[in-house]
Design a protein around this motif. Structure first.
Motif, PDB file in Angstrom:
ATOM      1  N   ALA A  64     141.970  78.860  23.536  1.00 36.46           N
ATOM      2  CA  ALA A  64     141.259  79.714  22.491  1.00 36.46           C
ATOM      3  C   ALA A  64     141.871  81.377  22.668  1.00 36.46           C
ATOM      4  O   ALA A  64     141.994  82.044  21.669  1.00 36.46           O
ATOM      5  CB  ALA A  64     139.873  80.114  22.753  1.00 36.46           C
ATOM      6  N   GLY A  65     142.188  81.568  23.816  1.00 36.20           N
ATOM      7  CA  GLY A  65     142.852  83.154  23.923  1.00 36.20           C
ATOM      8  C   GLY A  65     144.079  83.209  23.357  1.00 36.20           C
ATOM      9  O   GLY A  65     144.629  84.393  23.115  1.00 36.20           O
ATOM     10  N   LEU A  66     144.693  81.902  23.163  1.00 34.84           N
ATOM     11  CA  LEU A  66     146.380  82.116  22.552  1.00 34.84           C
ATOM     12  C   LEU A  66     146.293  81.801  20.846  1.00 34.84           C
ATOM     13  O   LEU A  66     146.904  81.782  20.125  1.00 34.84           O
ATOM     14  CB  LEU A  66     147.021  81.061  22.987  1.00 34.84           C
ATOM     15  N   GLY A  67     144.728  81.536  20.411  1.00 34.64           N
ATOM     16  CA  GLY A  67     144.477  81.479  18.911  1.00 34.64           C
ATOM     17  C   GLY A  67     144.628  79.904  18.726  1.00 34.64           C
ATOM     18  O   GLY A  67     144.728  79.869  17.286  1.00 34.64           O
ATOM     19  N   TYR A  68     144.350  79.253  19.346  1.00 29.91           N
ATOM     20  CA  TYR A  68     144.203  77.743  19.041  1.00 29.91           C
ATOM     21  C   TYR A  68     142.688  77.215  19.597  1.00 29.91           C
ATOM     22  O   TYR A  68     141.959  77.905  20.110  1.00 29.91           O
ATOM     23  CB  TYR A  68     145.278  76.697  19.783  1.00 29.91           C
ATOM     24  N   LEU A  86     147.518  65.405  33.139  1.00 22.03           N
ATOM     25  CA  LEU A  86     146.457  66.398  32.492  1.00 22.03           C
ATOM     26  C   LEU A  86     147.103  66.377  31.089  1.00 22.03           C
ATOM     27  O   LEU A  86     148.199  67.075  30.549  1.00 22.03           O
ATOM     28  CB  LEU A  86     146.313  67.527  32.911  1.00 22.03           C
ATOM     29  N   ARG A  87     146.181  65.759  30.118  1.00 23.98           N
ATOM     30  CA  ARG A  87     146.915  65.782  28.651  1.00 23.98           C
ATOM     31  C   ARG A  87     145.886  66.739  27.925  1.00 23.98           C
ATOM     32  O   ARG A  87     144.685  66.607  27.820  1.00 23.98           O
ATOM     33  CB  ARG A  87     146.558  64.433  27.882  1.00 23.98           C
ATOM     34  N   VAL A  88     146.503  67.683  27.065  1.00 23.21           N
ATOM     35  CA  VAL A  88     145.734  68.798  26.420  1.00 23.21           C
ATOM     36  C   VAL A  88     146.163  68.672  24.933  1.00 23.21           C
ATOM     37  O   VAL A  88     147.582  68.614  24.648  1.00 23.21           O
ATOM     38  CB  VAL A  88     146.113  70.128  26.874  1.00 23.21           C
ATOM     39  N   GLU A 138     154.689  74.588  23.500  1.00 21.44           N
ATOM     40  CA  GLU A 138     155.605  75.283  24.629  1.00 21.44           C
ATOM     41  C   GLU A 138     154.634  76.518  25.290  1.00 21.44           C
ATOM     42  O   GLU A 138     154.333  76.706  26.399  1.00 21.44           O
ATOM     43  CB  GLU A 138     156.786  75.490  24.270  1.00 21.44           C
ATOM     44  N   ARG A 139     154.299  77.496  24.169  1.00 24.23           N
ATOM     45  CA  ARG A 139     153.454  78.585  24.463  1.00 24.23           C
ATOM     46  C   ARG A 139     152.218  78.480  25.161  1.00 24.23           C
ATOM     47  O   ARG A 139     152.032  78.748  26.371  1.00 24.23           O
ATOM     48  CB  ARG A 139     153.029  79.440  22.991  1.00 24.23           C
ATOM     49  N   VAL A 140     151.629  77.307  25.081  1.00 21.03           N
ATOM     50  CA  VAL A 140     149.997  76.867  25.420  1.00 21.03           C
ATOM     51  C   VAL A 140     150.600  76.275  26.940  1.00 21.03           C
ATOM     52  O   VAL A 140     149.980  76.617  27.901  1.00 21.03           O
ATOM     53  CB  VAL A 140     149.378  76.023  24.647  1.00 21.03           C
ATOM     54  N   GLU A 174     150.975  67.663  29.761  1.00 16.66           N
ATOM     55  CA  GLU A 174     151.282  67.498  28.527  1.00 16.66           C
ATOM     56  C   GLU A 174     150.564  68.154  27.426  1.00 16.66           C
ATOM     57  O   GLU A 174     149.163  67.974  27.505  1.00 16.66           O
ATOM     58  CB  GLU A 174     151.231  66.041  28.293  1.00 16.66           C
ATOM     59  N   VAL A 175     151.046  69.050  26.629  1.00 16.00           N
ATOM     60  CA  VAL A 175     150.420  69.668  25.610  1.00 16.00           C
ATOM     61  C   VAL A 175     150.846  69.262  24.305  1.00 16.00           C
ATOM     62  O   VAL A 175     152.063  69.237  24.043  1.00 16.00           O
ATOM     63  CB  VAL A 175     150.653  71.068  25.563  1.00 16.00           C
TER      64      VAL A 175
END
Length: 189
Positions: A12-16, A29-31, A51-53, A72-73
């Motif tokens: 959420a802090g990154l805008g997602y 860990l899958r996000v 990549e950013r997350v 994994e994001v």
């Protein structure tokens, strides 16, 4: 702090927004992330967003001393899971796959098999909660003429509440010819 909270707060802090968090027995860990829903704005998560997350989560999980082997994001994809009331509001009018916790039983009144739990149809709001509307007629074959005299097949409606759902996802409908899906409206109109 719980892992779910750590990841949700970081994302959420990154805008997602966090769509799904899964931890496998093997240490993966899958996000799954998406952009928050804003009326009229449909952004799509791309590789740079993931990549950013990933970079931020790696740092945060190291600071919080969370044990994992692989991170994994990803984006939610075309069969995005629907988790809560906000997701159902966002995707009203779209074709969804709904799996109920329990079969229909006697409530089906003979319209569908009593042991049926899976349904695909258009998601709509109803007085009692939500409903899925569908027809059992197969989709027309491309290039084949459809008779105008043909009877319109009956529509079936299944009403449900969010508590009765085991799983709900957007139906993965792909159109390779560039035509819009039946339920999708053009932006700006």
């Amino acid at each position: 702090m719980a892992l779910q909270d750590i990841v949700a707060q970081t994302v959420a802090g990154l805008g997602y927004e966090l769509v799904e968090l899964e931890r496998s027995a093997g240490g993966t860990l899958r996000v799954t992330i998406d952009f928050p829903w804003e009326t009229g704005s449909e952004k799509i998560v791309n590789v740079e967003d993931c990549e950013r997350v990933t970079r931020q989560l790696q740092y945060t999980l190291e600071v919080e001393e969370v044990d994992y082997k692989r991170l994994e994001v990803s984006s939610p994809g075309i069969d995005r899971p629907l988790r809560g009331e906000r997701d159902f509001e966002r995707f009203t009018g779209e074709v969804v796959d709904v799996t109920l916790k329990a079969p229909m039983g006697a409530a089906a009144a003979g319209q569908v098999a009593a042991n049926r739990r899976k349904f695909r149809g258009t998601l709509e709001r109803s007085d009692a909660g939500w409903q899925v509307t569908w027809s059992d007629e197969p989709a027309p074959v491309p290039g084949k003429r459809v008779s105008k005299k043909k009877e319109v097949p009956p529509l079936h409606v299944l009403g449900f509440t969010l508590d009765e759902i085991k799983e709900a996802r957007l139906a993965p409908i792909v159109d390779f010819k560039g035509r819009k899906r039946a339920g999708v409206q053009e932006q700006g109109k």
